[in-house]
Each structure stands twice: as structure tokens, then as C-alpha cells.
Scaffold this active site. Sequence first.
Site, PDB file in Angstrom:
ATOM      1  N   ASP A   1      10.670  50.779 -37.783  1.00 43.82           N
ATOM      2  CA  ASP A   1      10.883  49.638 -36.887  1.00 43.82           C
ATOM      3  C   ASP A   1      10.437  49.972 -35.461  1.00 43.82           C
ATOM      4  O   ASP A   1      10.319  49.079 -34.619  1.00 43.82           O
ATOM      5  CB  ASP A   1      12.391  49.333 -36.837  1.00 43.82           C
ATOM      6  CG  ASP A   1      12.727  47.958 -37.376  1.00 43.82           C
ATOM      7  OD1 ASP A   1      11.813  47.156 -37.568  1.00 43.82           O
ATOM      8  OD2 ASP A   1      13.921  47.715 -37.608  1.00 43.82           O
TER       9      ASP A   1
ATOM     10  N   GLN B   1      18.412  46.338 -41.115  1.00 46.51           N
ATOM     11  CA  GLN B   1      18.190  44.961 -40.670  1.00 46.51           C
ATOM     12  C   GLN B   1      19.203  44.574 -39.590  1.00 46.51           C
ATOM     13  O   GLN B   1      20.404  44.820 -39.719  1.00 46.51           O
ATOM     14  CB  GLN B   1      18.290  44.005 -41.874  1.00 46.51           C
ATOM     15  CG  GLN B   1      17.980  42.552 -41.571  1.00 46.51           C
ATOM     16  CD  GLN B   1      16.514  42.294 -41.226  1.00 46.51           C
ATOM     17  OE1 GLN B   1      15.637  43.107 -41.506  1.00 46.51           O
ATOM     18  NE2 GLN B   1      16.238  41.167 -40.609  1.00 46.51           N
TER      19      GLN B   1
ATOM     20  N   LYS C   1      10.645  41.682 -47.202  1.00 52.28           N
ATOM     21  CA  LYS C   1      10.206  43.047 -46.871  1.00 52.28           C
ATOM     22  C   LYS C   1      10.170  43.912 -48.142  1.00 52.28           C
ATOM     23  O   LYS C   1       9.202  44.627 -48.390  1.00 52.28           O
ATOM     24  CB  LYS C   1      11.143  43.670 -45.828  1.00 52.28           C
ATOM     25  CG  LYS C   1      10.957  43.075 -44.433  1.00 52.28           C
ATOM     26  CD  LYS C   1      12.031  43.530 -43.446  1.00 52.28           C
ATOM     27  CE  LYS C   1      11.870  42.816 -42.115  1.00 52.28           C
ATOM     28  NZ  LYS C   1      12.927  43.109 -41.144  1.00 52.28           N
TER      29      LYS C   1
HETATM   30  N1  GUN Z   1      15.869  41.276 -37.602  1.00 54.47           N
HETATM   31  C1  GUN Z   1      14.905  40.362 -37.297  1.00 54.47           C
HETATM   32  N2  GUN Z   1      13.714  40.986 -37.128  1.00 54.47           N
HETATM   33  C2  GUN Z   1      13.932  42.304 -37.317  1.00 54.47           C
HETATM   34  C3  GUN Z   1      13.088  43.452 -37.289  1.00 54.47           C
HETATM   35  O1  GUN Z   1      11.879  43.386 -37.030  1.00 54.47           O
HETATM   36  N3  GUN Z   1      13.706  44.640 -37.543  1.00 54.47           N
HETATM   37  C4  GUN Z   1      15.025  44.742 -37.820  1.00 54.47           C
HETATM   38  N4  GUN Z   1      15.521  45.941 -38.058  1.00 54.47           N
HETATM   39  N5  GUN Z   1      15.835  43.694 -37.855  1.00 54.47           N
HETATM   40  C5  GUN Z   1      15.285  42.487 -37.609  1.00 54.47           C
END
Ligand code: GUN
Length: 299
Positions: free
Chosen positions: A120, A97, A53
Site C-alpha cells: 500500500d 484494508q 483485490k
Molecule cells: N481503503 C480504500 N482504499 C484503500 C487503499 O488503497 N488501501 C487500503 N489499505 N485501504 C483502502
Amino acid sequence: MTTIIDGKQVAASVIDAVKSAVVGLEKDTSLKPGLAVVIVGDDPASHAYVSSKSRMAKECGFNSVQHTLPEETTQEELARLVATLNDDAGIHGILVQLPLPKHLDSEPIIQSIRPEKDVDGLHVVNAGKVATGDLDGGLVSCTPAGAMVFVRRIHGDDLSGMNAVVIGRSNLFGKPMSALLLAANATVTTAHSRTLDLPSVCRNADILVAAVGRPEMVKADWVKPGATVIDVGINRVPAPDKGEGKSRLVGDVAFEECAKVAGAITPVPGGVGPMTIAMLMANTVIAACRKAGRTPPKF
Ligand code: GUN
């Protein structure tokens, strides 16, 4: 001929659109989108996600900031960091995350992110906007937003007269996906583990979306001939054919057999997966455009 939807290619086109929007925004306003990604603890899979990311954010021309906090971080420390990022004018998107280490409660943390920075799309304000069909006012969570890009590329913006079935009713995916399909005028069924005769419900679907976390559950005879099949599952299963102790990734759809019946289908890996990061970048540039008082691009 079945169309195999190339998630990497579609994601690359979204990223190109993000990059153009960043260039336009910076030229007109000198504002550079800022994305803060927060990770707590040492989970290797989460670190791998977060690195990709942060890397993609840099590639898009964002100000990319990563906060890596130790496993023993307290709820208060994490809450303070989110509060600081909420008040930071240079940060337009905040992502914490998940999952967080067990001693931390993720819900109050996620709900403390300012909705306009919640890239998100997990804040109740953003979930509520999706549920009420207000798709231009909030931020749509990345995986359903990415799946809808596929649907639009195949069927266009208006799904009038089409039946869509979403298998799975999670807050993270199934519910927002059903709401997005409904907002596009599809007739939507949200199926789940208590649904009676799931195969025949699925056979009614012009658009079938599977998000259940059960490897290769959807079989060829569940698929209406010519249907669009979107597989959101990512399951690791043993692959003794590749050697002892080896594994491979499969979706919730038995790909080989369903591809013979479907009109279009996403593979796993290489389908919905690459779209999640692309839509995170899209949400960040949308958030930055809104902050600058500009009309954000559509993806
Ligand atoms: N963990 C796995 N996928 C995601 C996501 O799309 N967003 C977040 N915040 N954590 C994750």
C-alpha cells in the site's frame, strides 16, 4: 481534440505487464508472488473493494490469501496476524484494508508491516523514500503511482519546464503525488483549502491533479487550455434525473465543461479508480522480484 484517458484500458495494460512478470519470475525462480489482504468487520464497501483485490490477485497468478476478521477483533489479535504475515516467506505483500472499525488504531498496525511487504506504500519508510526522491528503493502508494502512469503516458518520463498543481495535501495522496511530480522534474505547487485564489493558481498548471473530495469543484475557467487534468475525487451525489433516491459518482472536476478546455482528462468513474488495484498488483510483483534478488519491472 481532447484525449479522454481510459483508466480501464491503461489498468489492463499494467495487469498484462504484471502477468508477464509473474510468468518470468516463476519460470526462473519457482517463486510465486503472495498477497495477503486483511479485512476487519462488515463494512459492505470495504468487502467489495477487498473481493476485487483478491480476485485480481488470483487472475495475476499470485498466491492470494484473504483474512476476514470479525468486527470484535482486538488490536492485539490484528497485530499478531500482521506479525505472522511479516514472518511468512510465501507472502510478499500485506494490505490491511482501511478504515478499520473505530475501536482499532490503524496507525501502529500499518507501521508494523515490514516496509518491503507494505504494498500500500503507507509505511513511513516508503513515504520517506518517495519524499526523498528514492523511487526505486521502496514501494509507492497505489493511487499516486497510478496517476503518474497516466502522466507518463501523455508527457513521458521528464516533466522539465512543466508546471504541475496538486489540489490536496493528504499523506495518502497529495503529498506523495507532489513528490512524484517533483522527482520527474515538474515545478510543483501543492494547493489546499487555505490557498489564496485557487482558480488562478490552477490556471497556471500544465498538469492539474484534483484530490479534495468536493464534487465538481474544478471549473472550466480554472483549466489552462491544453492542460492534462487528473481527477482523483470519487463523490456520490444525488441524481434525481435517474429516479427518486438515485445517485451517481462524480469527481472533483466538472468533467463536461473542463473536457472542452483540457488537452487530456480522466473521467470519473473509469479514470484513476481502476489504476489503484492495478498498481497494488504491480507493487506485489515488485516486492516478490526484490525478494528473489531480481530487478523488478517498471510500470
Ligand atoms: N481503503 C480504500 N482504499 C484503500 C487503499 O488503497 N488501501 C487500503 N489499505 N485501504 C483502502
